[in-house]
Design an enzyme around this catalytic site. Structure first.
Site, PDB file in Angstrom:
ATOM      1  N   TYR A   1      33.611  48.845  63.635  1.00 52.59           N
ATOM      2  CA  TYR A   1      34.210  49.609  62.527  1.00 52.59           C
ATOM      3  C   TYR A   1      33.859  51.098  62.662  1.00 52.59           C
ATOM      4  CZ  TYR A   1      33.991  51.283  57.598  1.00 52.59           C
ATOM      5  OH  TYR A   1      34.087  52.005  56.438  1.00 52.59           O
TER       6      TYR A   1
ATOM      7  N   ASP B   1      26.933  42.131  58.388  1.00 50.91           N
ATOM      8  CA  ASP B   1      27.832  42.690  57.388  1.00 50.91           C
ATOM      9  C   ASP B   1      28.932  41.656  57.165  1.00 50.91           C
ATOM     10  OD1 ASP B   1      29.941  43.981  56.107  1.00 50.91           O
ATOM     11  OD2 ASP B   1      29.543  45.916  57.038  1.00 50.91           O
TER      12      ASP B   1
ATOM     13  N   ILE C   1      31.235  41.501  54.757  1.00 50.50           N
ATOM     14  CA  ILE C   1      32.180  42.053  53.767  1.00 50.50           C
ATOM     15  C   ILE C   1      33.516  41.294  53.767  1.00 50.50           C
ATOM     16  CG2 ILE C   1      33.039  43.864  55.343  1.00 50.50           C
ATOM     17  CD1 ILE C   1      33.232  45.763  52.967  1.00 50.50           C
TER      18      ILE C   1
ATOM     19  N   LYS D   1      36.894  44.142  49.923  1.00 53.19           N
ATOM     20  CA  LYS D   1      37.922  43.427  50.707  1.00 53.19           C
ATOM     21  C   LYS D   1      38.326  42.120  50.030  1.00 53.19           C
ATOM     22  CE  LYS D   1      37.032  46.671  53.654  1.00 53.19           C
ATOM     23  NZ  LYS D   1      37.912  47.813  53.834  1.00 53.19           N
TER      24      LYS D   1
HETATM   25  C1  LIG Z   1      32.750  46.130  58.282  1.00 58.49           C
HETATM   26  C2  LIG Z   1      32.803  47.071  57.120  1.00 58.49           C
HETATM   27  N1  LIG Z   1      31.665  47.419  56.509  1.00 58.49           N
HETATM   28  C3  LIG Z   1      31.660  48.272  55.471  1.00 58.49           C
HETATM   29  C4  LIG Z   1      32.830  48.818  54.980  1.00 58.49           C
HETATM   30  C5  LIG Z   1      32.777  49.750  53.804  1.00 58.49           C
HETATM   31  O1  LIG Z   1      33.120  49.060  52.635  1.00 58.49           O
HETATM   32  P1  LIG Z   1      32.929  49.599  51.153  1.00 58.49           P
HETATM   33  O2  LIG Z   1      34.270  50.008  50.651  1.00 58.49           O
HETATM   34  O3  LIG Z   1      32.402  48.425  50.368  1.00 58.49           O
HETATM   35  O4  LIG Z   1      31.953  50.710  51.180  1.00 58.49           O
HETATM   36  C6  LIG Z   1      34.052  48.474  55.578  1.00 58.49           C
HETATM   37  C7  LIG Z   1      35.315  49.057  55.101  1.00 58.49           C
HETATM   38  O5  LIG Z   1      36.330  49.048  55.739  1.00 58.49           O
HETATM   39  C8  LIG Z   1      34.032  47.576  56.673  1.00 58.49           C
HETATM   40  O6  LIG Z   1      35.157  47.194  57.277  1.00 58.49           O
END
Ligand SMILES: Cc1ncc(COP(=O)(O)O)c(C=O)c1O
Length: 467
Positions: free
Chosen positions: A149, A234, A236, A276
């Site tokens: 990312y 992570d 998410i 997400k």
């Molecule tokens: C793998 C990953 N980590 C962290 C984030 C950041 O997310 P947040 O909006 O919760 O700060 C993203 C956003 O695209 C992501 O894809």
């Protein structure tokens, strides 16, 4: 406005934020000429933003049925004053309870979470940075599988001074995290005199759009155990999967291996956010889950710099504790993601383009190597610019994700309507046909703007490919 760099700190003037990456430049270009069905039908379609807009109606209908939550009332009585007063940095207990239950629900209740180990943060961005502050000193390193990312250059490195060393994964085996790639990255860090403090993965992976397999997770656990380093996962996108069973959390693997009483249990940390899975990046809701008492207490103190507002915590505590709603939401959202994912894969196939087999996320990892004029990152950048200007699509080039092979791009599918996605695929198909048959010469006005674009970005490209 004035620019007085000599009077400012190194942080304010250094270039390590990553803002000049083509990932962020693409967003800027999109903002200048955004596609709109009627107002700007030839504008740029944004396919570089991992947002989930597929299930807003489900959230809106819950809000309509539960007006107390957003009007700051409990059983019809206003709690405005309670929420407006000073907030304890530990977070609202009701919200933390709802969050740990939601985390467990997404993991099929195979893992249970304790509110005492949970730290609330303003999104995963803040969670990842806070963890870096807790786990590493400036100049120490974390190993990250590539492609990764693009935001991590900012989140993990910029303010903390932590270094990222890539674990180079390859298309030959579907970008698997192999033992040899892990060892190679570790050796590279040592050669650069960097002390390795941990490995950070995204599971499911952004940008690959696939879950990390059990075998890979086991390999990672064995590796961090042997090297006595941390593992940050992570997660998410843990609820953003096409089939729930496909996702395995790293905690499941630790439990299966009976490692709850080992030090690796305390060195494995999970990052989460509602950006997400619930499609709420604007609400800024994230979390760190850790079994290390010092990490939890330090991160809690640090969370003062990025708390979630009380009214957001209140609203979401009501929403997430409605178990009937969360279960229906997760199922329906997955169904919609699957449908969208299918439309993108099919649209790409019609244009003669393949992508990595995927099962999660809000994007696909797309193979455009056959469209490159040369199999180099210069060739990738040239193609990216053509797709931005001639085709009108903002997509993310592999170089911005530190992919080691040119020709891969990330294409997002859930931040637009179905019609817009069809249009994007139609545009791409005619572009590929024009490339193949040389049927559609570039119009002179577009060629002029492409030339301007090429010269404007040539300097920023150099910095990115050299990184
Ligand atoms: C793998 C990953 N980590 C962290 C984030 C950041 O997310 P947040 O909006 O919760 O700060 C993203 C956003 O695209 C992501 O894809």
């Amino acid at each position: 406005m004035m620019k007085l760099p000599h009077f400012l700190s190194k942080k304010a003037t250094c270039n390590s934020h990553g803002q000049d990456s083509s990932y962020f430049l693409g967003w800027q270009e999109y903002e200048k000429n955004p596609y709109h069905e009627t107002k700007n039908p030839s504008g740029i379609i944004q396919m570089g933003l991992a947002e989930n807009q597929l299930s807003f109606d489900l959230l809106e209908s819950w809000l309509e049925k539960n007006p107390d939550a957003s009007s700051l009332k409990r059983n019809g009585e206003s709690i405005f004053r309670e929420l407006a007063l000073f907030q304890d940095y530990n977070g609202l207990p009701a919200f933390k309870n709802a969050m740990v239950d939601f985390l467990a629900e997404i993991r099929g209740n195979k893992v249970h979470f304790d509110t005492r180990n949970l730290v609330l943060t303003a999104g995963a961005t803040s969670a990842n940075e806070t963890l870096m502050f807790c786990l590493a000193n400036p100049g120490e390193a974390f190993l990250l599988p590539t492609p990764y990312y693009p935001g991590f250059d900012r989140d993990l490195k910029w303010r903390t001074g932590v270094e990222i060393v890539p674990i180079h994964c390859s298309s030959h085996n579907g970008f698997e995290i192999t033992e040899s790639a892990l060892k190679e990255a570790y050796t590279t860090a040592q050669k650069r005199n960097l002390k390795v403090k941990g490995v950070l993965i995204t599971n499911p992976s952004n940008p690959l759009g696939k879950t990390i397999s059990r075998a890979e997770l086991n390999r990672l656990v064995t590796f961090v155990e042997a090297k006595e380093i941390h593992l940050v996962s992570d997660e998410i996108y843990s609820g953003t999967v096409l089939e729930s069973e496909d996702f395995t959390s790293v905690y499941e693997v630790l439990i299966e291996r009976n490692l709850q009483n080992s030090s690796v249990w305390g060195r494995t940390h999970i990052v989460y956010s509602l950006s997400k899975d619930l499609g709420l990046p604007g609400f800024r809701v994230g979390a760190i889950y850790s079994n290390d008492e010092i990490v939890v207490s330090t991160a809690t103190k640090m969370s003062s710099f990025g708390l979630i507002s009380s009214q957001t915590q209140y609203l979401l505590s009501e929403m997430l504790s409605d178990k009937k709603f969360t279960s229906q939401y997760l199922t329906e959202n997955q169904k919609r993601l699957k449908n969208r994912h299918g439309l993108l894969v099919e649209g790409l196939q019609n244009a003669g383009i393949d992508c990595l087999k995927s099962n999660a996320g809000l994007f696909c990892w797309v193979d455009m190597r056959h469209l490159l004029s040369s199999k180099t990152f210069e060739g990738e950048m040239e193609l990216w610019k053509k797709i931005m200007y001639q085709v009108g699509l903002n997509i993310s080039p592999g170089a911005s994700c530190h992919c080691s092979e040119p020709g891969w791009f990330r294409l997002c599918f859930a931040n637009m309507s179905e019609d817009t996605l069809h249009l994007a695929m139609d545009r791409l198909k005619s572009f590929v046909e024009s490339m193949n048959n040389d049927k559609r010469p570039v119009r002179s006005s577009r060629r002029r703007s492409l030339t301007r674009w090429v010269s404007k970005l040539s300097s920023s490209y150099k910095t990115e490919s050299e990184r």
